[in-house]
Design a protein around this motif. Structure first.
Motif, PDB file in Angstrom:
ATOM      1  N   UNK A   1       0.895  -1.132  -0.254  1.00 40.35           N
ATOM      2  CA  UNK A   1      -0.034  -0.076  -0.063  1.00 40.35           C
ATOM      3  C   UNK A   1       0.889   1.381   0.117  1.00 40.35           C
ATOM      4  N   UNK A   2       0.622   2.426  -0.790  1.00 47.47           N
ATOM      5  CA  UNK A   2       1.158   3.466  -0.872  1.00 47.47           C
ATOM      6  C   UNK A   2       0.869   4.315   0.133  1.00 47.47           C
ATOM      7  N   UNK A   3       1.136   4.243   1.497  1.00 47.01           N
ATOM      8  CA  UNK A   3       0.935   5.200   2.600  1.00 47.01           C
ATOM      9  C   UNK A   3       2.087   5.825   3.117  1.00 47.01           C
ATOM     10  N   UNK A   4       2.163   6.812   3.813  1.00 49.39           N
ATOM     11  CA  UNK A   4       3.420   7.392   4.428  1.00 49.39           C
ATOM     12  C   UNK A   4       3.951   6.554   5.200  1.00 49.39           C
ATOM     13  N   UNK A   5       3.031   5.746   6.098  1.00 45.69           N
ATOM     14  CA  UNK A   5       3.698   5.025   7.179  1.00 45.69           C
ATOM     15  C   UNK A   5       4.180   3.554   6.639  1.00 45.69           C
ATOM     16  N   UNK A   6       3.573   3.048   5.482  1.00 46.35           N
ATOM     17  CA  UNK A   6       4.256   1.953   4.930  1.00 46.35           C
ATOM     18  C   UNK A   6       5.527   2.304   4.120  1.00 46.35           C
ATOM     19  N   UNK A   7       5.406   3.519   3.463  1.00 42.28           N
ATOM     20  CA  UNK A   7       6.743   3.916   2.951  1.00 42.28           C
ATOM     21  C   UNK A   7       7.839   4.221   3.436  1.00 42.28           C
ATOM     22  N   UNK A   8       7.627   4.899   4.707  1.00 40.12           N
ATOM     23  CA  UNK A   8       8.787   4.775   5.740  1.00 40.12           C
ATOM     24  C   UNK A   8       9.056   3.422   6.168  1.00 40.12           C
ATOM     25  N   UNK A   9       8.148   2.620   6.662  1.00 34.91           N
ATOM     26  CA  UNK A   9       8.669   1.268   7.263  1.00 34.91           C
ATOM     27  C   UNK A   9       9.461   0.692   6.022  1.00 34.91           C
ATOM     28  N   UNK A  10       9.172   0.798   4.659  1.00 32.12           N
ATOM     29  CA  UNK A  10      10.031  -0.091   3.774  1.00 32.12           C
ATOM     30  C   UNK A  10      11.347   0.544   3.380  1.00 32.12           C
ATOM     31  N   UNK A  11      11.361   1.778   3.665  1.00 29.17           N
ATOM     32  CA  UNK A  11      12.615   2.713   3.466  1.00 29.17           C
ATOM     33  C   UNK A  11      13.570   2.332   4.560  1.00 29.17           C
ATOM     34  N   UNK A  12      12.879   2.032   5.830  1.00 27.07           N
ATOM     35  CA  UNK A  12      14.216   1.616   6.832  1.00 27.07           C
ATOM     36  C   UNK A  12      14.554   0.109   6.551  1.00 27.07           C
ATOM     37  N   UNK A  13      13.416  -0.597   6.286  1.00 23.33           N
ATOM     38  CA  UNK A  13      13.948  -1.896   5.852  1.00 23.33           C
ATOM     39  C   UNK A  13      14.958  -1.885   4.816  1.00 23.33           C
ATOM     40  N   UNK A  14      14.769  -1.273   3.782  1.00 23.86           N
ATOM     41  CA  UNK A  14      15.628  -1.192   2.770  1.00 23.86           C
ATOM     42  C   UNK A  14      17.009  -0.404   3.239  1.00 23.86           C
ATOM     43  N   UNK A  15      17.111   0.436   4.080  1.00 20.54           N
ATOM     44  CA  UNK A  15      18.378   1.024   4.633  1.00 20.54           C
ATOM     45  C   UNK A  15      19.113  -0.342   5.382  1.00 20.54           C
ATOM     46  N   UNK A  16      18.299  -1.062   6.164  1.00 23.46           N
ATOM     47  CA  UNK A  16      18.918  -2.093   6.944  1.00 23.46           C
ATOM     48  C   UNK A  16      19.397  -3.086   6.090  1.00 23.46           C
ATOM     49  N   UNK A  17      19.183  -3.430   4.908  1.00 25.44           N
ATOM     50  CA  UNK A  17      19.605  -4.281   3.747  1.00 25.44           C
ATOM     51  C   UNK A  17      20.725  -4.026   3.287  1.00 25.44           C
TER      52      UNK A  17
END
Length: 184
Positions: A127-143
């Motif tokens: 889903x393209x919500x701000x909360x989902x996007x922030x969570x995915x960005x944090x996961x991507x950073x940790x990857x």
């Protein structure tokens, strides 16, 4: 991102947290590439009076009665070597700056890691919500782990080696002397 904001984050957050000496790889983003005041040269939009001031400051001859287009022809051979504000700040903190060539993302490990992170973030975004996007960005950073960075650097070096080989660059040949008085 603006140059002013980048410099603020650089000096307030990044540079104080780095062990000295470190190497920072900067791409050619406009906010990374702001010239120092003394290294700016006139552009085609520069007013004639400002162009003349630039020539006078550098003690360059000004052709009498020269038009703006004629003055623009003087610029290329008198343009100073670029010096960037960000590079100077980074060096003052005891670090080194590396700038990969423009338009070659395969030679820039940052571009490869960024692409990896974007792919990871997009693949999990349902889903393209701000909360989902922030969570995915944090996961991507940790990857973007040390092994991901090491792989990107290795691939960049392999591309560089391949470019050197494909350009067929060889050791320079010594001086070649041709005697014009001989019939050989």
């Amino acid at each position: 991102m603006t140059g002013e904001l980048f410099i603020r984050r650089l000096t307030m957050q990044l540079l104080p947290s780095l062990p000295e000496p470190s190497v920072l790889v900067l791409d050619n983003a406009p906010y990374h590439s702001q010239l120092t005041d003394d290294r700016r040269s006139p552009t085609s939009a520069t007013k004639k009076a400002d162009f003349i001031s630039w020539l006078e400051y550098r003690r360059l001859p000004i052709p009498p009665g020269a038009t703006r287009p004629e003055l623009l022809l003087i610029r290329p051979q008198n343009r100073p070597k670029p010096q960037y504000t960000v590079d100077n700040i980074i060096r003052q903190w005891g670090h080194e700056v590396v700038r990969p060539p423009p338009a070659h993302p395969e030679l820039n490990a940052i571009e490869q890691v960024s692409a990896y992170m974007k792919h990871h973030g997009r693949s999990l975004l349902h889903r393209f919500t701000r909360v989902d996007l922030q969570a995915r960005l944090e996961e991507a950073r940790l990857c973007a782990t040390q092994s991901v960075w090491a792989g990107a650097v290795k691939r960049s070096r392999e591309f560089e080696d391949w470019y050197w080989l494909s350009d067929n660059i060889q050791k320079p040949v010594g001086p070649l002397i041709i005697n014009l008085d001989s019939d050989d």
